[in-house]
Design a protein around this motif. Structure first.
Motif, PDB file in Angstrom:
ATOM      1  N   GLY A 266       0.814  -1.216   0.000  1.00 13.65           N
ATOM      2  CA  GLY A 266       0.000   0.000   0.000  1.00 13.65           C
ATOM      3  C   GLY A 266       0.839   1.254   0.000  1.00 13.65           C
ATOM      4  N   THR A 267       0.161   2.373  -0.185  1.00 18.46           N
ATOM      5  CA  THR A 267       0.827   3.667  -0.220  1.00 18.46           C
ATOM      6  C   THR A 267       1.136   4.140   1.198  1.00 18.46           C
ATOM      7  OG1 THR A 267      -0.408   4.238  -2.207  1.00 18.46           O
ATOM      8  CG2 THR A 267       0.617   6.057  -1.010  1.00 18.46           C
ATOM      9  N   PRO A 268       2.387   4.591   1.457  1.00 22.33           N
ATOM     10  CA  PRO A 268       2.717   5.073   2.806  1.00 22.33           C
ATOM     11  C   PRO A 268       1.823   6.236   3.218  1.00 22.33           C
ATOM     12  CG  PRO A 268       4.702   4.740   1.507  1.00 22.33           C
ATOM     13  CD  PRO A 268       3.540   4.586   0.572  1.00 22.33           C
ATOM     14  N   VAL A 269       1.369   6.213   4.481  1.00 21.58           N
ATOM     15  CA  VAL A 269       0.525   7.274   5.011  1.00 21.58           C
ATOM     16  C   VAL A 269       1.363   8.325   5.715  1.00 21.58           C
ATOM     17  CG1 VAL A 269      -1.319   7.803   6.650  1.00 21.58           C
ATOM     18  CG2 VAL A 269      -1.443   5.749   5.264  1.00 21.58           C
ATOM     19  N   ASP A 270       2.263   7.879   6.586  1.00 27.56           N
ATOM     20  CA  ASP A 270       3.040   8.825   7.384  1.00 27.56           C
ATOM     21  C   ASP A 270       4.194   8.088   8.048  1.00 27.56           C
ATOM     22  OD1 ASP A 270       3.868  11.122   8.578  1.00 27.56           O
ATOM     23  OD2 ASP A 270       2.117  11.388   9.856  1.00 27.56           O
ATOM     24  N   MET A 271       5.181   8.838   8.502  1.00 30.39           N
ATOM     25  CA  MET A 271       6.288   8.287   9.272  1.00 30.39           C
ATOM     26  C   MET A 271       6.533   9.185  10.476  1.00 30.39           C
ATOM     27  SD  MET A 271       9.098   6.959   6.509  1.00 30.39           S
ATOM     28  CE  MET A 271       9.346   8.579   5.791  1.00 30.39           C
ATOM     29  N   LYS A 272       6.909   8.588  11.605  1.00 30.84           N
ATOM     30  CA  LYS A 272       7.199   9.348  12.818  1.00 30.84           C
ATOM     31  C   LYS A 272       8.404   8.727  13.506  1.00 30.84           C
ATOM     32  CE  LYS A 272       2.564  11.101  13.795  1.00 30.84           C
ATOM     33  NZ  LYS A 272       2.006  10.782  12.471  1.00 30.84           N
TER      34      LYS A 272
ATOM     35  N   ILE B 176       1.771   7.561  17.810  1.00 28.64           N
ATOM     36  CA  ILE B 176       2.351   6.612  18.749  1.00 28.64           C
ATOM     37  C   ILE B 176       2.436   7.252  20.121  1.00 28.64           C
ATOM     38  CG2 ILE B 176       3.692   5.406  17.006  1.00 28.64           C
ATOM     39  CD1 ILE B 176       6.114   7.061  17.866  1.00 28.64           C
ATOM     40  N   ALA B 177       2.392   6.413  21.176  1.00 25.36           N
ATOM     41  CA  ALA B 177       2.579   6.882  22.540  1.00 25.36           C
ATOM     42  C   ALA B 177       4.035   6.685  22.915  1.00 25.36           C
ATOM     43  CB  ALA B 177       1.677   6.117  23.511  1.00 25.36           C
ATOM     44  N   PRO B 178       4.756   7.750  23.305  1.00 26.49           N
ATOM     45  CA  PRO B 178       6.169   7.621  23.650  1.00 26.49           C
ATOM     46  C   PRO B 178       6.397   6.556  24.719  1.00 26.49           C
ATOM     47  CG  PRO B 178       5.550   9.931  23.518  1.00 26.49           C
ATOM     48  CD  PRO B 178       4.285   9.136  23.412  1.00 26.49           C
ATOM     49  N   SER B 179       7.422   5.740  24.508  1.00 26.48           N
ATOM     50  CA  SER B 179       7.863   4.713  25.460  1.00 26.48           C
ATOM     51  C   SER B 179       6.807   3.635  25.703  1.00 26.48           C
ATOM     52  CB  SER B 179       8.256   5.346  26.799  1.00 26.48           C
ATOM     53  OG  SER B 179       9.262   6.310  26.614  1.00 26.48           O
ATOM     54  N   LYS B 180       5.847   3.505  24.827  1.00 28.71           N
ATOM     55  CA  LYS B 180       4.827   2.475  24.968  1.00 28.71           C
ATOM     56  C   LYS B 180       4.656   1.758  23.646  1.00 28.71           C
ATOM     57  CE  LYS B 180       2.189   5.157  28.386  1.00 28.71           C
ATOM     58  NZ  LYS B 180       2.010   4.318  29.519  1.00 28.71           N
ATOM     59  N   SER B 181       3.915   0.665  23.669  1.00 25.25           N
ATOM     60  CA  SER B 181       3.641  -0.061  22.431  1.00 25.25           C
ATOM     61  C   SER B 181       2.272   0.305  21.872  1.00 25.25           C
ATOM     62  CB  SER B 181       3.707  -1.575  22.684  1.00 25.25           C
ATOM     63  OG  SER B 181       2.733  -1.958  23.642  1.00 25.25           O
ATOM     64  N   LEU B 182       1.651   1.361  22.392  1.00 29.95           N
ATOM     65  CA  LEU B 182       0.325   1.767  21.936  1.00 29.95           C
ATOM     66  C   LEU B 182       0.428   2.598  20.659  1.00 29.95           C
ATOM     67  CD1 LEU B 182      -1.380   2.788  25.307  1.00 29.95           C
ATOM     68  CD2 LEU B 182      -1.559   0.619  24.081  1.00 29.95           C
TER      69      LEU B 182
ATOM     70  N   VAL C 252     -10.595  10.509   9.780  1.00 35.41           N
ATOM     71  CA  VAL C 252      -9.855  11.086  10.900  1.00 35.41           C
ATOM     72  C   VAL C 252      -8.442  11.377  10.408  1.00 35.41           C
ATOM     73  CG1 VAL C 252      -9.045  10.748  13.257  1.00 35.41           C
ATOM     74  CG2 VAL C 252     -11.234   9.781  12.551  1.00 35.41           C
ATOM     75  N   THR C 253      -8.226  12.600   9.968  1.00 36.97           N
ATOM     76  CA  THR C 253      -6.928  12.999   9.418  1.00 36.97           C
ATOM     77  C   THR C 253      -6.068  13.733  10.447  1.00 36.97           C
ATOM     78  OG1 THR C 253      -7.905  15.065   8.598  1.00 36.97           O
ATOM     79  CG2 THR C 253      -7.871  13.182   7.090  1.00 36.97           C
ATOM     80  N   LEU C 254      -6.673  14.196  11.539  1.00 35.89           N
ATOM     81  CA  LEU C 254      -5.942  14.905  12.589  1.00 35.89           C
ATOM     82  C   LEU C 254      -5.831  13.990  13.797  1.00 35.89           C
ATOM     83  CD1 LEU C 254      -7.739  18.376  12.349  1.00 35.89           C
ATOM     84  CD2 LEU C 254      -5.754  17.557  11.061  1.00 35.89           C
ATOM     85  N   LEU C 255      -4.617  13.692  14.215  1.00 41.23           N
ATOM     86  CA  LEU C 255      -4.421  12.711  15.269  1.00 41.23           C
ATOM     87  C   LEU C 255      -3.172  13.054  16.073  1.00 41.23           C
ATOM     88  CD1 LEU C 255      -5.586  10.069  16.388  1.00 41.23           C
ATOM     89  CD2 LEU C 255      -4.205   8.829  14.730  1.00 41.23           C
ATOM     90  N   HIS C 256      -3.346  13.129  17.392  1.00 42.73           N
ATOM     91  CA  HIS C 256      -2.224  13.352  18.308  1.00 42.73           C
ATOM     92  C   HIS C 256      -2.312  12.333  19.430  1.00 42.73           C
ATOM     93  CE1 HIS C 256       0.554  15.294  21.153  1.00 42.73           C
ATOM     94  NE2 HIS C 256      -0.356  15.021  22.056  1.00 42.73           N
ATOM     95  N   MET C 257      -1.138  11.860  19.898  1.00 40.40           N
ATOM     96  CA  MET C 257      -1.118  10.915  21.000  1.00 40.40           C
ATOM     97  C   MET C 257       0.106  11.179  21.870  1.00 40.40           C
ATOM     98  SD  MET C 257      -1.350   6.763  20.783  1.00 40.40           S
ATOM     99  CE  MET C 257      -1.819   5.776  22.201  1.00 40.40           C
ATOM    100  N   ASP C 258      -0.098  11.208  23.179  1.00 38.55           N
ATOM    101  CA  ASP C 258       0.999  11.309  24.137  1.00 38.55           C
ATOM    102  C   ASP C 258       0.661  10.403  25.323  1.00 38.55           C
ATOM    103  OD1 ASP C 258      -0.616  12.788  26.035  1.00 38.55           O
ATOM    104  OD2 ASP C 258      -0.179  14.634  24.949  1.00 38.55           O
ATOM    105  N   PRO C 259       1.494  10.333  26.362  1.00 33.55           N
ATOM    106  CA  PRO C 259       1.205   9.394  27.458  1.00 33.55           C
ATOM    107  C   PRO C 259      -0.119   9.635  28.169  1.00 33.55           C
ATOM    108  CG  PRO C 259       3.484  10.089  27.551  1.00 33.55           C
ATOM    109  CD  PRO C 259       2.829  10.938  26.509  1.00 33.55           C
TER     110      PRO C 259
END
Length: 418
Positions: A221-227, A267-273, A309-316
């Motif tokens: 598939g086509t890449p969506v994003d990288m972080k 992604i959640a920093p330091s987690k597997s979520l 859902v194109t806007l997405l943020h995640m932190d601990p």
């Protein structure tokens, strides 16, 4: 009979050496009031005795009063389990946006679509078409002229990222270590680095793209994003999410999530979520647990969206979601996926004339969102750091999908200031 020497007799009469644990707890607690939060954490991990000292109410009373002096009078109603617990609970609630009275202010711009926006220390940085603008937050909140326009690209800006300057060739001294470089790419096939108004232009072409590629892994598939987080490069494509350790170039996480189409992920920093944005909802995943099953199941479904859902943020602490067809930005607890708040991106009286949420940036207790209409665009800044009025759930579960969404405006500039 042998007579002991002078040194031997002195050793026999000297007291045993003192240890820090021989001191009075109250005395140690008083000394510990001068420690930082990181030092207190380190102290608590040394032994049980010093852990009791580090958890003393007197220490956390000082921390609470220094950080939220206006809330000190309310501690008495929250101290059944200790002032430290009250401090941590408030800290978590503020980062989860569980309040309805944040500091809020609006900046009006040209009536153009917002493509990207980000928060960097005291700056809001956003793009509209080929233009990049920066806003000084403290000047903006004080009603002063705070907007600067950087040199334009020749076409629409496709991506903006911030990188620590010490990871680039521009790094010259330790005084720069905490500064960031803005990197932008455009449809004019150029990449630019911005730092203190200076700009370095890197023209890209297919000829040089192939020479700098390093083979790591592929996904359908086509890449969506990288972080990036620490040494891991996270990526999403098709219906899969994975990660590569940049030190070993080995794939460390792969999870097929079976969502028809990915629009975003975080992604959640330091987690597997990992949280992924699809059509009408976002999904919360535990990628390491999913490696052990042939049919992965999400931890939670984050519903309440009209379109992608194109806007997405995640932190601990939280997950924040939104999209171009949504009127509201939604906030969820990172561990459970329980909704904590929602709020609109534009003035309530402009709902019928404005676009939905087009861009978003989150940092700690701050969030900035954008929308635009026929006459102007709006950048809405919120800071929950000193909020005090909690979100209250409606008694009637069916009366509203959300919990007391409110819009606060403290506009200090208008389109004539731009």
């Amino acid at each position: 009979m042998a007579v002991p020497s002078h040194s031997e007799s002195t050793d026999l009469t000297s007291p045993p050496p003192s240890k820090i644990t021989d001191l009075n707890e109250d005395s140690l607690s008083f000394c510990a009031t001068y420690l930082s939060l990181q030092d207190l954490s380190n102290l608590a991990m040394t032994c049980k005795f010093l852990k009791r000292v580090a958890y003393s109410d007197s220490i956390w009373q000082r921390c609470f009063s220094e950080r939220w002096p206006q809330e000190v009078a309310r501690i008495s109603s929250k101290t059944s389990s200790g002032v430290r617990d009250a401090y941590l609970a408030r800290h978590a609630s503020l980062h989860q946006f569980k309040f309805v009275d944040p500091l809020s202010a609006d900046l009006y711009t040209d009536a153009k679509s917002f493509d990207h926006i980000m928060l960097d220390k005291n700056d809001i940085i956003f793009s509209q078409g080929s233009s990049i603008r920066t806003v000084k937050i403290d000047s903006f909140l004080n009603g002063k002229d705070s907007v600067a326009t950087l040199s334009d690209h020749n076409a629409r800006i496709t991506s903006m990222r911030l990188f620590p300057i010490y990871e680039t060739s521009l790094f010259r001294s330790e005084s720069q270590r905490k500064e960031n470089v803005l990197v932008t790419s455009s449809c004019d096939h150029s990449i630019r680095l911005w730092w203190k108004v200076r700009v370095w232009d890197i023209t890209t072409s297919s000829a040089i793209r192939s020479s700098c590629c390093v083979g790591m892994t592929t996904l359908p598939g086509t890449p969506v994003d990288m972080k990036c987080h620490e040494s891991l490069l996270y990526f999403a494509a098709g219906s899969s999410v994975g990660a590569v350790d940049l030190r070993t170039m080995q794939k460390v996480i792969t999870a097929a999530i079976y969502q028809p189409k990915l629009y975003s992920f975080a992604i959640a920093p330091s987690k597997s979520l990992v949280c992924t944005g699809g059509n009408g909802k976002a999904l919360l995943w535990d990628t390491r647990r999913n490696q052990e099953t042939l049919k992965p199941e999400p931890l939670a479904e984050l519903d309440g969206h009209t379109g992608p859902v194109t806007l997405l943020h995640m932190d601990p602490y939280k997950i924040v979601t939104g999209g171009p067809e949504d009127l509201c930005i939604n906030v969820w607890e990172a561990e459970t996926g329980v909704q904590t708040n929602s709020f609109i991106c534009c003035q309530s009286e402009d709902v019928g004339h404005s676009s939905r949420c087009t861009a978003m940036a989150v940092k700690g207790t701050q969030i900035v969102t954008t929308a635009y209409g026929e006459e102007s665009g709006i950048v809405r800044f919120r800071d929950f750091f000193n909020a005090s009025c909690p979100v209250l759930k409606h008694e009637d579960e069916h009366s509203s999908k959300f919990w007391d969404p409110q819009c606060y405006s403290d506009s200090n500039t208008d389109s004539s200031d731009i």
